[in-house]
Design a protein around this motif. Sequence first.
Motif, PDB file in Angstrom:
ATOM      1  N   ASP A  20       0.838  -1.211   0.000  1.00  0.00           N
ATOM      2  CA  ASP A  20       0.000   0.000   0.000  1.00  0.00           C
ATOM      3  C   ASP A  20       0.866   1.252   0.000  1.00  0.00           C
ATOM      4  OD1 ASP A  20      -2.297  -1.497   0.008  1.00  0.00           O
ATOM      5  OD2 ASP A  20      -2.674  -1.284   2.162  1.00  0.00           O
ATOM      6  N   ILE A  21       1.954   1.215   0.769  1.00  0.00           N
ATOM      7  CA  ILE A  21       2.857   2.366   0.825  1.00  0.00           C
ATOM      8  C   ILE A  21       3.496   2.601  -0.536  1.00  0.00           C
ATOM      9  CG2 ILE A  21       5.039   3.186   1.813  1.00  0.00           C
ATOM     10  CD1 ILE A  21       4.213   1.687   4.398  1.00  0.00           C
ATOM     11  N   GLU A  22       3.905   1.515  -1.182  1.00  0.00           N
ATOM     12  CA  GLU A  22       4.554   1.646  -2.492  1.00  0.00           C
ATOM     13  C   GLU A  22       3.582   2.211  -3.520  1.00  0.00           C
ATOM     14  OE1 GLU A  22       7.604  -0.937  -5.249  1.00  0.00           O
ATOM     15  OE2 GLU A  22       6.261  -1.982  -3.864  1.00  0.00           O
ATOM     16  N   GLY A  31       3.181   7.396   4.590  1.00  0.00           N
ATOM     17  CA  GLY A  31       3.638   6.470   5.619  1.00  0.00           C
ATOM     18  C   GLY A  31       2.514   5.737   6.314  1.00  0.00           C
ATOM     19  N   GLU A  32       2.819   4.559   6.824  1.00  0.00           N
ATOM     20  CA  GLU A  32       1.879   3.754   7.605  1.00  0.00           C
ATOM     21  C   GLU A  32       2.563   3.344   8.902  1.00  0.00           C
ATOM     22  OE1 GLU A  32      -1.235   2.810   7.041  1.00  0.00           O
ATOM     23  OE2 GLU A  32      -1.602   2.781   4.873  1.00  0.00           O
ATOM     24  N   CYS A  33       1.769   3.217   9.966  1.00  0.00           N
ATOM     25  CA  CYS A  33       2.293   2.761  11.254  1.00  0.00           C
ATOM     26  C   CYS A  33       1.479   1.563  11.724  1.00  0.00           C
ATOM     27  CB  CYS A  33       2.221   3.875  12.298  1.00  0.00           C
ATOM     28  SG  CYS A  33       2.816   3.370  13.941  1.00  0.00           S
ATOM     29  N   LEU A  34       2.176   0.563  12.243  1.00  0.00           N
ATOM     30  CA  LEU A  34       1.525  -0.632  12.774  1.00  0.00           C
ATOM     31  C   LEU A  34       2.026  -0.888  14.181  1.00  0.00           C
ATOM     32  CD1 LEU A  34      -0.298  -3.132  12.243  1.00  0.00           C
ATOM     33  CD2 LEU A  34       1.772  -4.330  11.499  1.00  0.00           C
ATOM     34  N   GLU A 144       7.120  14.596  10.228  1.00  0.00           N
ATOM     35  CA  GLU A 144       8.215  14.141   9.363  1.00  0.00           C
ATOM     36  C   GLU A 144       8.061  12.695   8.877  1.00  0.00           C
ATOM     37  OE1 GLU A 144      10.302  17.067  12.336  1.00  0.00           O
ATOM     38  OE2 GLU A 144      10.234  14.906  12.681  1.00  0.00           O
ATOM     39  N   LEU A 145       7.952  11.747   9.789  1.00  0.00           N
ATOM     40  CA  LEU A 145       8.024  10.344   9.411  1.00  0.00           C
ATOM     41  C   LEU A 145       6.887   9.939   8.471  1.00  0.00           C
ATOM     42  CD1 LEU A 145       9.097   8.736  12.809  1.00  0.00           C
ATOM     43  CD2 LEU A 145      10.447   8.789  10.698  1.00  0.00           C
ATOM     44  N   SER A 146       5.658  10.352   8.764  1.00  0.00           N
ATOM     45  CA  SER A 146       4.516   9.924   7.950  1.00  0.00           C
ATOM     46  C   SER A 146       4.564  10.486   6.537  1.00  0.00           C
ATOM     47  CB  SER A 146       3.203  10.329   8.629  1.00  0.00           C
ATOM     48  OG  SER A 146       3.055  11.738   8.632  1.00  0.00           O
ATOM     49  N   LEU A 151       7.096   2.244   6.518  1.00  0.00           N
ATOM     50  CA  LEU A 151       6.264   1.467   7.427  1.00  0.00           C
ATOM     51  C   LEU A 151       6.944   1.496   8.791  1.00  0.00           C
ATOM     52  CD1 LEU A 151       3.941  -0.403   8.162  1.00  0.00           C
ATOM     53  CD2 LEU A 151       5.294  -2.328   7.286  1.00  0.00           C
ATOM     54  N   LEU A 152       6.348   2.190   9.736  1.00  0.00           N
ATOM     55  CA  LEU A 152       6.858   2.258  11.098  1.00  0.00           C
ATOM     56  C   LEU A 152       6.177   1.165  11.908  1.00  0.00           C
ATOM     57  CD1 LEU A 152       8.420   3.647  13.432  1.00  0.00           C
ATOM     58  CD2 LEU A 152       6.434   5.163  13.700  1.00  0.00           C
TER      59      LEU A 152
END
Length: 478
Positions: A20-22, A31-34, A144-146, A151-152
Amino acid sequence: MVSFIGREQQLSTLQALLADIERGSGDPSPGECLLIRGRRRIGKSSLVEAFVDRAGVPAVFFTASGASTDIELEAFTEAVRASTLPEREVFDDATPGNWSAALRQLAGVLPDDQPSVVVIDEVPYLVDRVDAFEGILQRSWDRELSRKPVLLVLVGSDLSMMEALGSYGRPFHQRGKEMVLGPLNPAEVGEMLRLDPAEAFDAALVTGGLPLICAGWRPGDDLWTFLAAELANPVSPLLVSAERSLAAEFPDAAMARTVLSAIGSGERTFTNIARAAGGISHSTLTRAAQVLIDKRVVAAELPLSTTASKERRYRVTDPYLRFWLTFVAPHLAEIERLRGDLTLQRVKAGWTTWRGRAVEPLLRESLARLLPDGALPAAPAIGSYWTRSNSIEIDIVGADREPVAKHLLFIGSIRWLEAAAFDDHDLVALQRHRTAITDDPIPLVALSRSGVSAAGLSASYGPADLLQAWQHSGATRP
């Protein structure tokens, strides 16, 4: 590496998030976080490591250790320097002085033109040791990160703290999807160890479905061959996993450990637990029990019926830990003297009684997953019923809600013996118990390891039926 039998769905979930991120790398915030949580030694880190290996994208994997803020920050910096991030050399030239700077600097070296993975393992240590870490993480993610195709993955063993991390009112609320990683289920254990259905349930009880312990069980061996080998080895995973988990979970909670030992030895009522724990006070036991409940190590349950009850009972939720507390912990000294053969004989002597009660929660969960079928309806709540005097104990109660139901849907009995079927005597007892809690002719069900010889049940299930309920279960996409 332990084979990831039973973890393919979780790996697929992680791979789908990365895909999904790609696909969405042109979005303003791709970005995605899990957030992944699960008990210690359940295989969370191994799962994520396997995913990172398979993904083949730039990645950094950092594991917190519970050290001071400065030491953790230095370790994080070293992890980035040793990572596969293309611009990791930035951390050689500029060492961040605090966690805000470290995460901001990390975001700066993440690639813009391809996905990457950032793993922070044992996040609860950072939440506990680093001032305002949740707020620091939230600001870094939002600003920043998102905005990078990353994928965090935040991993933690402290279940209550990981649940709280994404809860309403906390800084990181609604910023991450969640995955709960449980043990290998009985079907997965049976597949991994090449056991028949009845033996698979036995193995699930003893190993708790922990991959590290299952890895020591040679496929095709029976329970007693496995136990003989494990008890002969003072450093086997079966012996040391529980102690290491408890030491990490309750480093400063000696009374909680004492109460846990009392419950693990088989005591279920408040009064008996207090007595077994050395006659501790009501308030002390209440506090210690709440710590265990909050950590999800102990469950406090009430009888399921149409009338309210205060007859609360306690049980250890993890069957492996329950086995260890009953048979291993009290005899570690003799095992260390290489007399595990004595411990094995003690297990054999108490096995049938111990298993008869320990297997009940697992079988109730199996039934809940199996229903509805042609004989019984789905039950929103499946529990058990008892009275203070234990004059009535019903192994299975299906109802519309818990702990006080409006409608009972069925009741049942569990008879889990090698050479004894559920017979007419058991049926009469079950019918008598039904009249004690309801006037309605609700269905009767039996779960039996060795079959049913009685006529008059609405449904009956054996090991193969109950194991089937687990065969396609697993994590769904978050």
